[in-house]
Design a protein around this motif. Sequence first.
Motif, PDB file in Angstrom:
ATOM      1  N   THR A  65       0.859  -1.180   0.000  1.00 20.09           N
ATOM      2  CA  THR A  65       0.000   0.000   0.000  1.00 20.09           C
ATOM      3  C   THR A  65       0.898   1.234   0.000  1.00 20.09           C
ATOM      4  N   PRO A  66       0.349   2.405  -0.293  1.00 19.26           N
ATOM      5  CA  PRO A  66       1.208   3.602  -0.330  1.00 19.26           C
ATOM      6  C   PRO A  66       1.950   3.867   0.977  1.00 19.26           C
ATOM      7  N   ILE A  67       1.284   3.724   2.114  1.00 21.46           N
ATOM      8  CA  ILE A  67       1.971   4.024   3.378  1.00 21.46           C
ATOM      9  C   ILE A  67       3.018   2.959   3.692  1.00 21.46           C
ATOM     10  N   GLU A  68       2.766   1.711   3.314  1.00 22.80           N
ATOM     11  CA  GLU A  68       3.775   0.669   3.472  1.00 22.80           C
ATOM     12  C   GLU A  68       4.979   0.948   2.586  1.00 22.80           C
ATOM     13  N   ALA A  69       4.699   1.428   1.379  1.00 20.33           N
ATOM     14  CA  ALA A  69       5.790   1.762   0.467  1.00 20.33           C
ATOM     15  C   ALA A  69       6.620   2.920   1.010  1.00 20.33           C
ATOM     16  N   GLY A  70       5.951   3.893   1.605  1.00 20.57           N
ATOM     17  CA  GLY A  70       6.670   4.996   2.222  1.00 20.57           C
ATOM     18  C   GLY A  70       7.567   4.523   3.349  1.00 20.57           C
ATOM     19  N   ARG A  71       7.079   3.590   4.142  1.00 21.25           N
ATOM     20  CA  ARG A  71       7.882   3.031   5.229  1.00 21.25           C
ATOM     21  C   ARG A  71       9.101   2.297   4.692  1.00 21.25           C
ATOM     22  N   MET A  96      13.679   2.336  -6.171  1.00 19.50           N
ATOM     23  CA  MET A  96      12.732   1.350  -5.670  1.00 19.50           C
ATOM     24  C   MET A  96      11.606   1.294  -6.706  1.00 19.50           C
ATOM     25  N   GLU A  97      11.412   0.128  -7.292  1.00 15.36           N
ATOM     26  CA  GLU A  97      10.538  -0.028  -8.457  1.00 15.36           C
ATOM     27  C   GLU A  97       9.161  -0.568  -8.076  1.00 15.36           C
ATOM     28  N   ASP A  98       8.136  -0.007  -8.709  1.00 14.97           N
ATOM     29  CA  ASP A  98       6.757  -0.511  -8.592  1.00 14.97           C
ATOM     30  C   ASP A  98       6.378  -0.784  -7.140  1.00 14.97           C
ATOM     31  N   CYS A  99       6.526   0.234  -6.302  1.00 11.30           N
ATOM     32  CA  CYS A  99       6.309   0.027  -4.866  1.00 11.30           C
ATOM     33  C   CYS A  99       4.837  -0.147  -4.508  1.00 11.30           C
ATOM     34  N   THR A 100       3.944   0.406  -5.327  1.00  7.86           N
ATOM     35  CA  THR A 100       2.505   0.272  -5.088  1.00  7.86           C
ATOM     36  C   THR A 100       1.791   0.345  -6.432  1.00  7.86           C
ATOM     37  N   PRO A 101       0.619  -0.271  -6.571  1.00  2.64           N
ATOM     38  CA  PRO A 101      -0.081  -0.176  -7.853  1.00  2.64           C
ATOM     39  C   PRO A 101      -0.328   1.279  -8.229  1.00  2.64           C
ATOM     40  N   ALA A 102      -0.186   1.569  -9.520  1.00  2.00           N
ATOM     41  CA  ALA A 102      -0.240   2.966  -9.953  1.00  2.00           C
ATOM     42  C   ALA A 102      -1.469   3.286 -10.796  1.00  2.00           C
ATOM     43  N   ASN A 116      -4.076   4.290  -9.574  1.00  2.00           N
ATOM     44  CA  ASN A 116      -4.355   5.557  -8.915  1.00  2.00           C
ATOM     45  C   ASN A 116      -3.026   6.301  -8.793  1.00  2.00           C
ATOM     46  N   GLN A 117      -2.753   7.171  -9.772  1.00  2.00           N
ATOM     47  CA  GLN A 117      -1.455   7.840  -9.782  1.00  2.00           C
ATOM     48  C   GLN A 117      -1.241   8.704  -8.546  1.00  2.00           C
ATOM     49  N   GLU A 118      -2.334   9.240  -7.997  1.00  2.00           N
ATOM     50  CA  GLU A 118      -2.224  10.107  -6.835  1.00  2.00           C
ATOM     51  C   GLU A 118      -1.686   9.370  -5.601  1.00  2.00           C
ATOM     52  N   ALA A 119      -1.736   8.018  -5.617  1.00  2.00           N
ATOM     53  CA  ALA A 119      -1.236   7.257  -4.476  1.00  2.00           C
ATOM     54  C   ALA A 119       0.238   7.543  -4.217  1.00  2.00           C
ATOM     55  N   PHE A 120       0.971   7.905  -5.273  1.00  2.00           N
ATOM     56  CA  PHE A 120       2.392   8.166  -5.105  1.00  2.00           C
ATOM     57  C   PHE A 120       2.670   9.461  -4.349  1.00  2.00           C
ATOM     58  N   ARG A 121       1.652  10.313  -4.189  1.00  2.00           N
ATOM     59  CA  ARG A 121       1.845  11.503  -3.360  1.00  2.00           C
ATOM     60  C   ARG A 121       2.179  11.094  -1.924  1.00  2.00           C
ATOM     61  N   LEU A 122       1.487  10.093  -1.421  1.00  2.00           N
ATOM     62  CA  LEU A 122       1.718   9.642  -0.050  1.00  2.00           C
ATOM     63  C   LEU A 122       3.093   9.001   0.101  1.00  2.00           C
ATOM     64  N   ARG A 149       5.744   9.685  -1.721  1.00  2.00           N
ATOM     65  CA  ARG A 149       6.725  10.749  -1.866  1.00  2.00           C
ATOM     66  C   ARG A 149       6.881  11.559  -0.578  1.00  2.00           C
ATOM     67  N   GLN A 150       5.818  11.689   0.183  1.00  2.00           N
ATOM     68  CA  GLN A 150       5.873  12.456   1.422  1.00  2.00           C
ATOM     69  C   GLN A 150       6.770  11.811   2.470  1.00  2.00           C
ATOM     70  N   HIS A 151       6.990  10.497   2.336  1.00  2.00           N
ATOM     71  CA  HIS A 151       7.637   9.762   3.423  1.00  2.00           C
ATOM     72  C   HIS A 151       9.029   9.250   3.104  1.00  2.00           C
ATOM     73  N   THR A 152       9.510   9.419   1.867  1.00  2.00           N
ATOM     74  CA  THR A 152      10.837   8.883   1.555  1.00  2.00           C
ATOM     75  C   THR A 152      11.510   9.672   0.445  1.00  2.00           C
ATOM     76  N   THR A 153      12.844   9.701   0.524  1.00  2.00           N
ATOM     77  CA  THR A 153      13.645  10.282  -0.548  1.00  2.00           C
ATOM     78  C   THR A 153      14.280   9.201  -1.425  1.00  2.00           C
ATOM     79  N   THR A 154      13.975   7.936  -1.167  1.00  2.00           N
ATOM     80  CA  THR A 154      14.445   6.870  -2.061  1.00  2.00           C
ATOM     81  C   THR A 154      13.849   7.099  -3.447  1.00  2.00           C
ATOM     82  N   PRO A 155      14.668   7.126  -4.500  1.00  2.00           N
ATOM     83  CA  PRO A 155      14.142   7.353  -5.850  1.00  2.00           C
ATOM     84  C   PRO A 155      13.106   6.297  -6.235  1.00  2.00           C
ATOM     85  N   LEU A 156      12.080   6.726  -6.950  1.00  2.00           N
ATOM     86  CA  LEU A 156      10.962   5.863  -7.311  1.00  2.00           C
ATOM     87  C   LEU A 156      10.894   5.661  -8.817  1.00  2.00           C
ATOM     88  N   ALA A 157      10.643   4.413  -9.218  1.00  2.00           N
ATOM     89  CA  ALA A 157      10.489   4.063 -10.633  1.00  2.00           C
ATOM     90  C   ALA A 157       9.195   3.276 -10.803  1.00  2.00           C
TER      91      ALA A 157
END
Length: 402
Positions: free
Chosen positions: A216-222, A235-241, A243-249, A251-259
């Motif tokens: 989930t987005p918050i798990e991915a942030g953790r 970190m690739e495909d951390c949560t289903p996309a 819902n593109q807005e899910a990546f806002r959550l 992004r708020q919790h990590t600086t690990t680059p996202l793909a």
Amino acid sequence: MKITGAKVIVTCPGRNFVTLKIETDQGLYGIGDATLNGRELSVASYLTDHVIPVLIGRDASRIEDIWQYLYRGAYWRRGPVTMSAIAAVDTALWDIKGKAAGMPVYQLLGGASRDGVLVYGHANGNDIEHTVDEVGRYIELGYKAIRAQSGIPGVKGAYGVAKGTMYYEPADSALPSETVWNTSSYLNFAPKLFDKLREVHGYDVELLHDVHHRLTPIEAGRLGRDLEPYRLFWMEDCTPAENQEAFRLVRQHTTTPLAVGEIFNSIHDCRTLIQEQLIDYIRTTVVHAGGITHLKQIAALAALYQVRTGSHGATDLSPACMGAALNFDLWVPNFGIQEYMRHTEETDAVFPHAYTFDDGYLHPGNEPGIGVDIDEALAAKYPYDPKQLPVARLTDGAMWNW
């Protein structure tokens, strides 16, 4: 230069591939990959029944017009089947145009932006110790960037664990096999894996990791936060996309680059992700996102927001797709990295190619077109073999994202 014929070639030299071959009245032909892992025959039918009949007699040099015709002319737009079919046509036409000009496709796109294409390999292990050894083996092979996946204690069939020593093919049976997923076990395990990898191999090698849409987005942030000390390339495909807005959550919790993006089919699947800078790498690929013509549009949008490309390049894409991708990668200004899973010797024999690997980089070569051909006689010796991708259930039996 008129299109006089086209045919679909389905072959299985170790795994299934679908290839479109377009022929012209000037004796030139081009090939394009149309493989959709586990759904190959759906694209083969779409091409044979609906696309090839409308190609005959058209001017092969009018790539953009044909792309628009196949996209805008289909009332039921987009989706993986339609866009993979369009991609096959588009790639074959670029291949023909390159051959007509006597140039590799990257020269037609504007010439090389770099001397080589940085690629990453796949180090897959049954446990941490095995994965550490596999990363070391890829370093010895010359890779400068490596994706690391490992089996997880108590989790049956964790994603990314290969059955062999070099080739990883997840499609494994005529009907989908079932795996079991445990998010808690994974979240506790993944940081330990990368802690050990950095301890043994240091920070000179780039490390990547594929979550495969499991969180989930918050798990991915953790997870992204927990992995920050190990400086992942992404970190690739951390949560289903979907819902593109899910990546806002996230992004708020990590600086690990996202793909993300290997299952995307069009620019509309990633507009929010790019425009809000919610990702760092867009992984759309030639075959599933409408070909080189459409990938250019996605990359141009991404460049405005300093998002770089990182196209999917697993073995479910044929060497024809890899050749096209490498020509694109060598040219595209905002290139990031290219996935490179090696094909089997049987596949390489069916698809002779000009691209080469040296010291962590691939080069498409300088053959006219995409630099890849198909040996039809040899391809005919490998008949289609139905295989599907697995599915995943949680430990309580509920369906989850594989």
